[in-house]
Design a protein around this motif. Structure first.
Motif, mmCIF file in Angstrom:
data_model
loop_
_atom_site.group_PDB
_atom_site.id
_atom_site.type_symbol
_atom_site.label_atom_id
_atom_site.label_comp_id
_atom_site.label_asym_id
_atom_site.label_seq_id
_atom_site.Cartn_x
_atom_site.Cartn_y
_atom_site.Cartn_z
ATOM 1 N N VAL A 5 0.849 -1.184 0.000
ATOM 2 C CA VAL A 5 0.000 0.000 0.000
ATOM 3 C C VAL A 5 0.889 1.239 0.000
ATOM 4 C CG1 VAL A 5 -1.894 -1.160 1.202
ATOM 5 C CG2 VAL A 5 -0.147 0.059 2.524
ATOM 6 N N LEU A 6 0.331 2.343 -0.475
ATOM 7 C CA LEU A 6 1.052 3.610 -0.486
ATOM 8 C C LEU A 6 1.280 4.071 0.955
ATOM 9 C CD1 LEU A 6 2.192 6.026 -2.130
ATOM 10 C CD2 LEU A 6 -0.115 7.019 -2.017
ATOM 11 N N LEU A 7 2.529 4.359 1.277
ATOM 12 C CA LEU A 7 2.865 4.792 2.634
ATOM 13 C C LEU A 7 2.393 6.222 2.860
ATOM 14 C CD1 LEU A 7 4.467 3.982 5.247
ATOM 15 C CD2 LEU A 7 6.434 5.144 4.221
ATOM 16 N N ASN A 8 1.759 6.452 4.013
ATOM 17 C CA ASN A 8 1.385 7.821 4.368
ATOM 18 C C ASN A 8 1.467 8.001 5.878
ATOM 19 O OD1 ASN A 8 -1.512 7.771 5.647
ATOM 20 N ND2 ASN A 8 -1.593 6.335 3.935
ATOM 21 N N ASN A 9 1.693 9.250 6.305
ATOM 22 C CA ASN A 9 1.973 9.521 7.713
ATOM 23 C C ASN A 9 0.724 9.633 8.584
ATOM 24 O OD1 ASN A 9 0.978 11.931 6.845
ATOM 25 N ND2 ASN A 9 2.782 13.148 7.357
ATOM 26 N N ILE A 99 9.488 0.785 -4.266
ATOM 27 C CA ILE A 99 9.075 1.970 -5.022
ATOM 28 C C ILE A 99 7.859 1.635 -5.865
ATOM 29 C CG2 ILE A 99 9.707 3.409 -7.008
ATOM 30 C CD1 ILE A 99 12.355 3.869 -5.884
ATOM 31 N N GLY A 100 6.888 2.515 -5.793
ATOM 32 C CA GLY A 100 5.741 2.439 -6.689
ATOM 33 C C GLY A 100 5.670 3.740 -7.482
ATOM 34 N N PHE A 101 4.681 3.855 -8.318
ATOM 35 C CA PHE A 101 4.553 5.074 -9.128
ATOM 36 C C PHE A 101 3.131 5.616 -9.036
ATOM 37 C CE2 PHE A 101 8.216 2.930 -10.807
ATOM 38 C CZ PHE A 101 9.113 3.963 -11.011
ATOM 39 N N GLN A 102 3.069 6.918 -8.903
ATOM 40 C CA GLN A 102 1.780 7.599 -8.783
ATOM 41 C C GLN A 102 1.658 8.609 -9.916
ATOM 42 O OE1 GLN A 102 1.151 10.196 -5.298
ATOM 43 N NE2 GLN A 102 -0.523 8.805 -4.740
ATOM 44 N N THR A 103 0.519 8.611 -10.568
ATOM 45 C CA THR A 103 0.286 9.537 -11.673
ATOM 46 C C THR A 103 -0.095 10.914 -11.130
ATOM 47 O OG1 THR A 103 -0.447 7.731 -13.104
ATOM 48 C CG2 THR A 103 -1.046 9.965 -13.756
ATOM 49 N N GLN A 104 0.633 11.934 -11.563
ATOM 50 C CA GLN A 104 0.363 13.304 -11.128
ATOM 51 C C GLN A 104 0.345 14.236 -12.334
ATOM 52 O OE1 GLN A 104 3.145 14.530 -8.120
ATOM 53 N NE2 GLN A 104 2.502 12.959 -6.639
ATOM 54 N N GLU A 106 1.448 17.736 -13.792
ATOM 55 C CA GLU A 106 2.437 18.777 -13.541
ATOM 56 C C GLU A 106 2.619 19.599 -14.809
ATOM 57 O OE1 GLU A 106 7.073 18.830 -12.195
ATOM 58 O OE2 GLU A 106 5.713 17.569 -11.035
ATOM 59 N N ASN A 107 2.338 20.900 -14.712
ATOM 60 C CA ASN A 107 2.421 21.802 -15.865
ATOM 61 C C ASN A 107 1.570 21.306 -17.034
ATOM 62 O OD1 ASN A 107 4.275 23.462 -14.492
ATOM 63 N ND2 ASN A 107 5.986 22.185 -15.175
ATOM 64 N N GLY A 108 0.410 20.769 -16.681
ATOM 65 C CA GLY A 108 -0.514 20.302 -17.707
ATOM 66 C C GLY A 108 -0.154 18.966 -18.311
ATOM 67 N N GLU A 109 0.896 18.322 -17.804
ATOM 68 C CA GLU A 109 1.324 17.029 -18.336
ATOM 69 C C GLU A 109 1.170 15.945 -17.271
ATOM 70 O OE1 GLU A 109 5.240 17.207 -19.875
ATOM 71 O OE2 GLU A 109 4.775 18.683 -21.426
ATOM 72 N N THR A 110 0.825 14.751 -17.727
ATOM 73 C CA THR A 110 0.696 13.605 -16.828
ATOM 74 C C THR A 110 2.063 12.948 -16.658
ATOM 75 O OG1 THR A 110 -1.576 13.207 -17.545
ATOM 76 C CG2 THR A 110 -0.445 11.393 -16.438
ATOM 77 N N GLN A 111 2.493 12.833 -15.405
ATOM 78 C CA GLN A 111 3.795 12.236 -15.124
ATOM 79 C C GLN A 111 3.663 11.163 -14.059
ATOM 80 O OE1 GLN A 111 6.470 15.396 -14.045
ATOM 81 N NE2 GLN A 111 6.815 16.018 -16.160
ATOM 82 N N LYS A 112 4.531 10.153 -14.163
ATOM 83 C CA LYS A 112 4.584 9.122 -13.135
ATOM 84 C C LYS A 112 5.687 9.470 -12.145
ATOM 85 C CE LYS A 112 2.622 5.078 -15.435
ATOM 86 N NZ LYS A 112 2.845 3.659 -15.819
ATOM 87 N N VAL A 113 5.305 9.655 -10.906
ATOM 88 C CA VAL A 113 6.241 10.067 -9.866
ATOM 89 C C VAL A 113 6.500 8.887 -8.926
ATOM 90 C CG1 VAL A 113 6.620 11.679 -7.960
ATOM 91 C CG2 VAL A 113 5.364 12.416 -9.999
ATOM 92 N N PRO A 114 7.775 8.585 -8.623
ATOM 93 C CA PRO A 114 8.062 7.487 -7.703
ATOM 94 C C PRO A 114 7.634 7.812 -6.276
ATOM 95 C CG PRO A 114 10.091 8.638 -8.315
ATOM 96 C CD PRO A 114 9.005 9.194 -9.168
ATOM 97 N N VAL A 115 6.975 6.863 -5.632
ATOM 98 C CA VAL A 115 6.517 7.018 -4.246
ATOM 99 C C VAL A 115 6.836 5.730 -3.484
ATOM 100 C CG1 VAL A 115 4.682 8.700 -4.699
ATOM 101 C CG2 VAL A 115 4.210 6.254 -4.957
ATOM 102 N N ILE A 116 6.866 5.826 -2.166
ATOM 103 C CA ILE A 116 7.208 4.665 -1.338
ATOM 104 C C ILE A 116 5.948 3.868 -0.991
ATOM 105 C CG2 ILE A 116 8.155 3.898 0.866
ATOM 106 C CD1 ILE A 116 9.999 6.281 0.852
ATOM 107 N N HIS A 117 6.006 2.572 -1.229
ATOM 108 C CA HIS A 117 4.966 1.644 -0.791
ATOM 109 C C HIS A 117 5.532 0.768 0.325
ATOM 110 C CE1 HIS A 117 2.934 2.912 -4.436
ATOM 111 N NE2 HIS A 117 1.884 2.164 -4.129
ATOM 112 N N ILE A 118 4.637 0.224 1.144
ATOM 113 C CA ILE A 118 5.039 -0.670 2.220
ATOM 114 C C ILE A 118 4.179 -1.932 2.176
ATOM 115 C CG2 ILE A 118 3.511 0.492 3.888
ATOM 116 C CD1 ILE A 118 5.572 -0.237 6.064
ATOM 117 N N ASP A 119 4.805 -3.062 2.437
ATOM 118 C CA ASP A 119 4.086 -4.329 2.553
ATOM 119 C C ASP A 119 3.659 -4.465 4.016
ATOM 120 O OD1 ASP A 119 3.134 -6.899 2.681
ATOM 121 O OD2 ASP A 119 5.064 -7.872 2.289
#
Length: 245
Positions: A5-9, A99-104, A106-119
């Motif tokens: 799952v996507l790690l969040n605080n 590492i997982g990837f999240q679509t964001q 940015e400046n009108g463009e769709t980019q895949k940004v690396p994010v931390i996932h945890i098992d």
């Protein structure tokens, strides 16, 4: 069973991760995936070898940790960390993270940004003991920052992996290697299906070939692989000591 799952605080504020190594956590592995970005550190302690996927014909580097199935000779319960080495391969040191990837946008463009996932089902994940992931009043803990660095090492290593092996293949540096091991106990082991760098060919490359490898950042990595093979003797010594008890 894994549950990434996507790690969040918020959701994971109280989660802790056991930062020790032991067979009960699944660390009793004979080899682990290794990345070009850690070759220089790995070669100081582990044999680095290549394995080839029979279907894709692509190479992947591994760090050898043992001689027999489910054997990790670097596990040592007498040490606080449980690990008898200074540098721990990133594949194991990362623990339950990836590492997982999240679509964001940015400046009108769709980019895949690396994010931390945890098992969250990983045996090192709990809420009672281990290293905290987040500081009490917000922000990442030093441990999570360390994990983030490890994941970058892996992510950047994956990015250059194919280019490195293509460069090695171009100058015919890769060769199969079979390793015969005779232990003090009389046991014999034969490690097959591995590849390494041909040291003689590496030493015989012309100036243009050397310069090309150096410019790409791969020359030092080739020499690291060659140097790492001396650690096979270290593994044998560790195995003999373990067998003697």
């Amino acid at each position: 069973m894994t549950q990434h799952v996507l790690l969040n605080n918020v959701q994971h504020q109280h989660i802790k991760v056991i930062n020790q190594f032991n067979a009960q956590y699944g660390d009793n592995v004979t080899s682990v995936m290794a990345f070009p970005t850690e070759f220089v550190e790995l070669q100081k302690e582990y044999p680095i070898m290549f394995r080839r996927n029979a279907e894709t014909e692509k190479y992947q580097a591994v760090a050898l940790l043992g001689i027999q199935k489910d054997e990790n000779l670097y596990l040592d319960e007498s040490l606080d960390s449980g690990w008898a080495g200074h540098y721990i391969p990133a594949t194991l040191a990362r623990g339950p993270f990836l590492i997982g990837f999240q679509t964001q946008q940015e400046n009108g463009e769709t980019q895949k940004v690396p994010v931390i996932h945890i098992d969250v089902d990983h045996p090192k994940v709990n809420e009672q003991k281990g290293r905290a992931l987040f500081l009490e009043h917000g922000g990442n803990s030093p441990y999570l920052e360390h994990v983030s660095t490890l994941l970058k090492v892996m992510h950047q290593g994956i990015a250059v992996n194919d280019a490195m092996f293509a460069a090695f293949n171009e100058v015919e540096l890769i060769e199969p290697v079979n390793i015969e091991i005779d232990l003090d106990s009389g046991e014999k082991h034969r490690l097959v299906g591995n590849y390494t760098i041909n040291e003689n060919k590496l030493q015989s490359l012309n100036a243009e070939q050397l310069a090309k490898l150096h410019k790409a950042g791969f020359l030092q990595l080739a020499f690291s692989v060659v140097a790492s093979m001396s650690n096979i003797r270290k593994l044998i010594e560790m195995k003999n000591r373990r067998d003697r008890g």
